[in-house]
Motif scaffolding. Structure first.
Motif, PDB file in Angstrom:
ATOM      1  N   LYS A 156      16.239 114.580  98.150  1.00  0.00           N
ATOM      2  CA  LYS A 156      16.634 114.161  96.684  1.00  0.00           C
ATOM      3  C   LYS A 156      15.765 112.741  96.560  1.00  0.00           C
ATOM      4  O   LYS A 156      15.822 112.119  97.554  1.00  0.00           O
ATOM      5  CB  LYS A 156      18.071 114.097  96.637  1.00  0.00           C
ATOM      6  CG  LYS A 156      18.527 115.425  96.581  1.00  0.00           C
ATOM      7  CD  LYS A 156      20.227 115.364  96.012  1.00  0.00           C
ATOM      8  CE  LYS A 156      20.804 116.840  96.148  1.00  0.00           C
ATOM      9  NZ  LYS A 156      22.194 116.722  96.123  1.00  0.00           N
ATOM     10  N   LEU A 157      15.655 112.436  95.664  1.00  0.00           N
ATOM     11  CA  LEU A 157      15.039 111.200  94.874  1.00  0.00           C
ATOM     12  C   LEU A 157      16.011 110.685  93.745  1.00  0.00           C
ATOM     13  O   LEU A 157      16.140 111.418  92.789  1.00  0.00           O
ATOM     14  CB  LEU A 157      13.648 111.153  94.433  1.00  0.00           C
ATOM     15  CG  LEU A 157      13.062 110.083  94.266  1.00  0.00           C
ATOM     16  CD1 LEU A 157      12.850 109.173  95.326  1.00  0.00           C
ATOM     17  CD2 LEU A 157      11.633 110.180  93.285  1.00  0.00           C
ATOM     18  N   LEU A 174      13.956 117.753  95.368  1.00  0.00           N
ATOM     19  CA  LEU A 174      12.346 117.712  95.816  1.00  0.00           C
ATOM     20  C   LEU A 174      12.086 119.276  96.175  1.00  0.00           C
ATOM     21  O   LEU A 174      11.162 119.277  96.178  1.00  0.00           O
ATOM     22  CB  LEU A 174      12.237 116.823  96.934  1.00  0.00           C
ATOM     23  CG  LEU A 174      12.403 115.443  96.525  1.00  0.00           C
ATOM     24  CD1 LEU A 174      12.018 114.623  97.697  1.00  0.00           C
ATOM     25  CD2 LEU A 174      11.631 115.112  95.327  1.00  0.00           C
ATOM     26  N   THR A 175      13.477 120.137  95.963  1.00  0.00           N
ATOM     27  CA  THR A 175      13.102 121.680  96.529  1.00  0.00           C
ATOM     28  C   THR A 175      12.737 122.336  95.147  1.00  0.00           C
ATOM     29  O   THR A 175      12.027 123.048  94.853  1.00  0.00           O
ATOM     30  CB  THR A 175      14.175 121.973  97.111  1.00  0.00           C
ATOM     31  OG1 THR A 175      14.235 121.385  98.470  1.00  0.00           O
ATOM     32  CG2 THR A 175      13.922 123.605  97.472  1.00  0.00           C
ATOM     33  N   SER A 176      13.769 121.965  94.288  1.00  0.00           N
ATOM     34  CA  SER A 176      13.733 122.808  93.072  1.00  0.00           C
ATOM     35  C   SER A 176      13.259 122.144  91.913  1.00  0.00           C
ATOM     36  O   SER A 176      12.501 122.986  90.871  1.00  0.00           O
ATOM     37  CB  SER A 176      15.302 123.091  92.569  1.00  0.00           C
ATOM     38  OG  SER A 176      15.947 122.198  92.441  1.00  0.00           O
ATOM     39  N   THR A 382       9.181 121.536  98.222  1.00  0.00           N
ATOM     40  CA  THR A 382       8.157 122.039  97.677  1.00  0.00           C
ATOM     41  C   THR A 382       7.572 121.608  96.246  1.00  0.00           C
ATOM     42  O   THR A 382       6.439 121.960  95.844  1.00  0.00           O
ATOM     43  CB  THR A 382       8.141 123.783  97.626  1.00  0.00           C
ATOM     44  OG1 THR A 382       9.560 124.041  96.940  1.00  0.00           O
ATOM     45  CG2 THR A 382       8.344 124.507  99.217  1.00  0.00           C
ATOM     46  N   PHE A 383       8.474 120.951  95.650  1.00  0.00           N
ATOM     47  CA  PHE A 383       8.390 120.609  94.253  1.00  0.00           C
ATOM     48  C   PHE A 383       7.028 119.474  94.431  1.00  0.00           C
ATOM     49  O   PHE A 383       6.366 119.217  93.322  1.00  0.00           O
ATOM     50  CB  PHE A 383       9.616 119.671  93.865  1.00  0.00           C
ATOM     51  CG  PHE A 383       9.392 119.097  92.558  1.00  0.00           C
ATOM     52  CD1 PHE A 383       8.996 119.646  91.514  1.00  0.00           C
ATOM     53  CD2 PHE A 383       9.235 117.525  92.432  1.00  0.00           C
ATOM     54  CE1 PHE A 383       8.758 118.945  90.236  1.00  0.00           C
ATOM     55  CE2 PHE A 383       9.056 117.237  91.231  1.00  0.00           C
ATOM     56  CZ  PHE A 383       8.950 117.630  90.207  1.00  0.00           C
TER      57      PHE A 383
END
Length: 626
Positions: A156-157, A174-176, A382-383
């Motif tokens: 997360k960011l 950052l994944t979705s 993957t985002f």
């Protein structure tokens, strides 16, 4: 084959009796033929093996389907996120423009730099692959995204944004790729920093006209916990990897120092001053992954530098590393990335944390740096791949020059055109830059809630009108400059920050917003310069042309200098005599050069003969002779 034991070595006569004798030709037995055939096959295999390897290397990867490949894809992370030689090769090639478009390759992201950069009027978050290869940026719009902070797990960011009208904290998965709002308050909140377990976030919050450090649950549940309770400003927290200490900046001792809060100790005894810099200002503390050192930015003696404090030797003076304003450690702790600031330019550069040698050459940025974080990302992030599709090669310009047709002027000559609804001694400006001023005026009025640039101290000044001593070649004569109204400084609606670059002094202007409800501007985190201190009777302040204020002005402010630079207006350095000559400070003057020198800019409005034989300025003092 010879059938003998190694320990029973026969003598020469016995060996000769056992070997077959050749008489008049070659005699081969059935066993000999078989042996010769086997030797020939071995030789052919050795010669053919390189050709087989070459042929296999030309087969596309998706055609090869061996058991080893199938097992590898079941136990490892997706191939597009694994470490490849691509990451290594990018370390030796640094683009000149950090916002340049990348070619679509199977790039992998093991480490990522997130930087908030002021670009085209707003601060946007960019993602870089080490050292400074652009991945992409978060969706850009007419709002600011600042202070990015990567979670310890790399999933997360956290960042601060005013995208919904007020400053709040947001979390980017950052994944979705989904963004969620973590806080919802009418007050400013910024500078998030994660606890090592990722369960908590410390941040700065502006409540009751003061900045304090707060701690909240990273899932948004529960009530926040206030960490600092001091009437002075406490801000810019940095959570230690040990989990039990938080570094922050405070002026509780009268100057901007780096402090350390011990979460296991209560009361005033839990706070320790680490920097003790009476004549400097510290900012942006940050820890490496092992937690031994603490780096921060220090401005003293006209130099902005990164210093490193060793927690195992706390009594030693912090070690100077190199020039910079906003440090960020690499995941291995071997490199410190930082912003190197010039008077009107900004760069990203990197140093070896141990030797201080330059490890990443300077790369230009489009504007101020508003936050920097460097960390390892989770393989499922993957985002980041979708960011490469969002890079815009060219941004829409904030202003476009529109020249007025002037058939009565020689080719290449311009005229000074009037500025509508502007009060100034001569409300005129060079025809090539008046649109830049109009666009800046409109944007500044929208951000502060009042039209500050409707009244100017000066715009265009005719060449026959004298300016104060030392300003004979000032840019106001070219029509490419303007000076804001300094009366707002005495009224408390304008404050000035001093920034030294070597022997030259520059200024940063902050304008108070009309609405003080958190919907406009941000709180200040720097001590302003007090010009009036020269009249206080303090000899040191008189000699220095003023002094640093001991308190940060309350309220919300807009950085005029940063906004003006987005519209190509640059600040000017103070004259060498500014300590004793107030007009020589030139803190309120901005210029749009377009790469021209002063003489060339003057010839846009005037013939060159005027510069060769300037018009005499009549003296108002009677003299006995002409």
């Amino acid at each position: 084959m010879w059938n003998y034991k190694p320990s029973e070595t026969p003598n020469r006569s016995e060996r000769e009796n056992r070997l077959p004798r050749r008489r008049g030709g070659v005699t081969l037995t059935t066993g000999g033929c078989a042996l010769l055939l086997i030797i020939n096959l071995i030789i052919l295999g050795v010669l053919a093996w390189p050709l087989i390897q070459l042929r296999l290397s030309q087969i596309p990867p998706n055609v090869v389907n061996t058991q080893e490949t199938a097992e590898a894809t079941q136990t490892s992370i997706p191939p597009t996120l694994t470490a490849t030689s691509t990451a290594t090769s990018t370390a030796t090639s640094i683009p000149q423009d950090p916002t340049a478009t990348l070619q679509e390759t199977e790039t992998t992201f093991n480490e990522v730099l997130f930087a908030s950069v002021y670009d085209n009027g707003y601060a946007h978050i960019y993602a870089f692959q080490p050292p400074l290869q652009t991945i992409g940026h978060l969706p850009r719009n007419q709002w600011d995204d600042i202070h990015p902070a990567l979670s310890p797990q790399g999933t997360k960011l956290a960042f601060a944004s005013n995208r919904e009208g007020k400053w709040d904290l947001y979390l980017l998965d950052l994944t979705s790729g989904s963004t969620s709002r973590l806080t919802n308050t009418p007050h400013y909140i910024g500078n998030p920093t994660w606890s090592p377990d990722g369960l908590w976030i410390a941040c700065e919050a502006y409540l009751e006209n003061n900045l304090e450090i707060w701690i909240l649950n990273s899932n948004g549940e529960g009530d926040p916990i206030q960490l600092t309770f001091n009437p002075s400003a406490d801000f810019a927290p940095a959570w230690s990897p040990s989990g039990r200490q938080i570094a922050f900046v405070s002026n509780r001792d009268g100057q901007m120092d780096v402090w350390l809060a011990d979460l296991d100790t209560g009361g005033e005894g839990g706070y320790l001053n680490l920097s003790h810099t009476p004549l400097g200002q510290e900012s942006h503390p940050t820890w490496p992954p092992d937690g031994r050192y603490l780096a921060w930015s220090q401005q003293a003696d006209g130099v902005q530098q990164i210093v490193i404090w060793d927690s195992q030797n706390p009594d030693q003076k912090p070690r100077l590393l190199g020039s910079g304003t906003w440090p960020a450690w690499s995941p291995d702790g071997q490199t410190i990335l930082t912003s190197v600031t010039m008077p009107n330019q900004h760069f990203l550069s990197g140093y070896s944390s141990s030797s201080g040698d330059l490890s990443i050459p300077a790369v230009p940025l489009t504007g101020n740096l508003e936050g920097l974080t460097w960390g390892a990302v989770d393989p499922s992030a993957t985002f980041l791949h979708s960011l490469t599709l969002n890079i815009e090669t060219t941004a829409t310009p904030l202003w476009i020059p529109a020249l007025t047709h002037a058939p009565d002027l020689p080719p290449g000559r311009l005229r000074a055109v009037p500025l509508l609804d502007v009060q100034a001694p001569y409300p005129l400006m060079n025809d090539r830059v008046d649109e830049a001023f109009i666009a800046l005026r409109s944007t500044l009025a929208a951000q502060v809630g009042w039209d500050y640039l409707s009244t100017l101290e000066n715009a265009y000044v005719p060449f026959t009108s004298p300016l104060p001593p030392g300003m004979g070649n000032d840019w106001l004569y070219t029509g490419r400059a303007f000076a804001v109204n300094p009366l707002a400084l005495d009224a408390g609606w304008l404050v000035v920050g001093r920034e030294d670059f070597g022997t030259q002094t520059y200024w940063r202007l902050y304008l108070r917003t009309r609405l003080q409800d958190g919907s406009q501007g941000r709180p200040l985190t720097a001590l302003p310069w007090n010009f009036n201190a020269r009249y206080s009777g303090d000899l040191d302040a008189y000699e220095a042309g003023g002094a640093l204020s001991t308190e940060i002005p309350s309220g919300y402010w807009v950085d005029i200098t940063t906004l003006a630079r987005a519209y190509d207006w640059e600040r000017l350095p103070a004259l060498p005599n500014w300590h004793s000559f107030y007009p020589g400070a030139r803190f309120n003057e901005f210029v749009l050069r377009d790469g021209l020198d002063w003489n060339t800019a003057m010839q846009e409005l005037l013939p060159p003969e005027v510069l060769i034989t300037p018009t005499p300025i009549p003296s108002f003092t009677p003299s006995p002779t002409p």
